[in-house]
Design an enzyme around this catalytic site. Structure first.
Site, PDB file in Angstrom:
ATOM      1  N   HIS A   1     -17.633  -2.621  21.119  1.00  0.00           N
ATOM      2  CA  HIS A   1     -17.560  -1.390  21.918  1.00  0.00           C
ATOM      3  C   HIS A   1     -17.838  -0.218  20.969  1.00  0.00           C
ATOM      4  O   HIS A   1     -17.416  -0.256  19.803  1.00  0.00           O
ATOM      5  CB  HIS A   1     -16.153  -1.168  22.493  1.00  0.00           C
ATOM      6  CG  HIS A   1     -15.848  -1.889  23.767  1.00  0.00           C
ATOM      7  ND1 HIS A   1     -14.648  -2.534  23.988  1.00  0.00           N
ATOM      8  CD2 HIS A   1     -16.566  -2.037  24.919  1.00  0.00           C
ATOM      9  CE1 HIS A   1     -14.651  -3.054  25.208  1.00  0.00           C
ATOM     10  NE2 HIS A   1     -15.793  -2.767  25.789  1.00  0.00           N
TER      11      HIS A   1
ATOM     12  N   CYS B   1      -8.644   2.201  22.336  1.00  0.00           N
ATOM     13  CA  CYS B   1      -8.827   1.295  23.473  1.00  0.00           C
ATOM     14  C   CYS B   1      -7.756   1.495  24.539  1.00  0.00           C
ATOM     15  O   CYS B   1      -7.995   1.224  25.719  1.00  0.00           O
ATOM     16  CB  CYS B   1      -8.737  -0.160  23.014  1.00  0.00           C
ATOM     17  SG  CYS B   1      -9.964  -0.655  21.834  1.00  0.00           S
TER      18      CYS B   1
HETATM   19  N1  ARG Z   1      -9.778  -7.901  24.805  1.00  0.00           N
HETATM   20  C1  ARG Z   1     -10.448  -6.710  25.252  1.00  0.00           C
HETATM   21  C2  ARG Z   1     -11.914  -7.026  25.525  1.00  0.00           C
HETATM   22  O1  ARG Z   1     -12.493  -7.745  24.756  1.00  0.00           O
HETATM   23  C3  ARG Z   1     -10.315  -5.623  24.257  1.00  0.00           C
HETATM   24  C4  ARG Z   1     -10.891  -4.320  24.730  1.00  0.00           C
HETATM   25  C5  ARG Z   1     -10.810  -3.236  23.705  1.00  0.00           C
HETATM   26  N2  ARG Z   1     -11.190  -1.995  24.254  1.00  0.00           N
HETATM   27  C6  ARG Z   1     -11.946  -1.065  23.648  1.00  0.00           C
HETATM   28  N3  ARG Z   1     -12.121   0.061  24.245  1.00  0.00           N
HETATM   29  N4  ARG Z   1     -12.558  -1.331  22.519  1.00  0.00           N
HETATM   30  O2  ARG Z   1     -12.494  -6.573  26.485  1.00  0.00           O
END
Ligand code: ARG
Length: 271
Positions: free
Chosen positions: A170, A264
């Protein structure tokens, strides 16, 4: 150096009451790991307290059973100028979160546009108010078409940035806004061309290294002066202090087991 000024923010967060690591959709997740929702909730509450002590407003959304990643509120929406661009999750396991966030925004009276293209909200979008500019990460979760759709829905220019390292899947794992017009980022997470774009747009950016990124240090929130980041990210905290910011540290190790940290957990609400 220009004086850094804090601006109070409004955030949306979701308590990790049903937090778990049950599937693998990023390289950090291991369903065999020992994961405690109680520990996650405790650490998350510490983050909420920290944000409120800094003068920010925190709204919360009700967590839903069966959605163990719903704590990562950044992924549920992206708001600019009072408009909300809804999320459309890449993986089936998280898709129901989009509707839960949509319901919350509509109930609060926001102008909400559902996504037709895949995008994971503020996990992949950063807004720089002074420039009226959005940065849009794509390559792993958000589709390039989702980046284009954000521009169309929100009426602000979006700079597409290509993510190339699966550990930093991300945008918010590799880049963060520090102020209304400056950022910190880890160049290695981006394609060569996107690195050139970032150098051109942000010659004064703070540059993070591998260790900073691996500690999830980039997954931070800043109010323009105070930067909240996790306790593991010592190297990045030192760089930010040297750049004039005040760093505030929070322990979020439990959430890192799912591939997330401070940012996140937070969606900024920009009206
Ligand atoms: N386990 C989640 C996923 O893989 C973690 C999300 C983390 N969020 C972020 N904004 N980086 O989707």
């Amino acid at each position: 150096m220009t004086e850094l000024v804090a601006r109070p923010r409004t955030y949306l967060m979701c308590p990790p009451a049903h937090f778990a690591v049950e599937y693998v959709i990023n390289p950090w997740m291991d369903p065999a790991a020992d994961v405690s929702a109680a520990t996650a909730l405790n650490q998350w509450s510490g983050l909420v307290d920290t944000l409120r002590e800094l003068g920010h407003t925190v709204f919360t959304i009700e967590p839903e059973a069966g959605l163990p990643d719903m704590v990562f509120a950044a992924n549920g929406s992206f708001t600019v100028d009072g408009k909300v661009y809804g999320a459309k999750f890449r993986y089936e396991q998280r898709q129901a979160e989009a509707g839960a966030y949509e319901k919350w925004f509509r109930a609060q009276g926001w102008t909400f546009t559902p996504a037709t293209e895949t995008n994971e909200g503020e996990g992949d979008f950063v807004y720089l108010p002074e420039r009226g500019l959005i940065l849009g990460g794509y390559g792993f979760r958000t589709d390039a078409r989702g980046v284009a759709e954000a521009a169309e829905v929100l009426g602000r220019p979006v700079v597409p940035l290509k993510l190339v390292d699966p550990r930093f899947y991300h945008l918010d794992t590799a880049l963060a806004s520090l102020s209304d017009d400056n950022i910190v980022y880890y160049p290695g997470a981006f394609s060569e061309a996107s690195q050139a774009i970032l150098r051109q747009l942000f010659p004064d950016a703070v540059i993070a290294d591998d260790a900073d990124a691996l500690a999830f240090g980039l997954n931070l929130v800043s109010d323009g002066k105070n930067v909240v980041l996790n306790t593991e990210a010592d190297g990045l905290a030192a760089k930010l202090e040297a750049a004039g910011f005040t760093t505030v540290r929070v322990e979020l190790a439990e959430l890192k087991k799912s591939g997330g940290s401070v940012k996140c957990c937070i969606a900024e609400l920009r009206d």
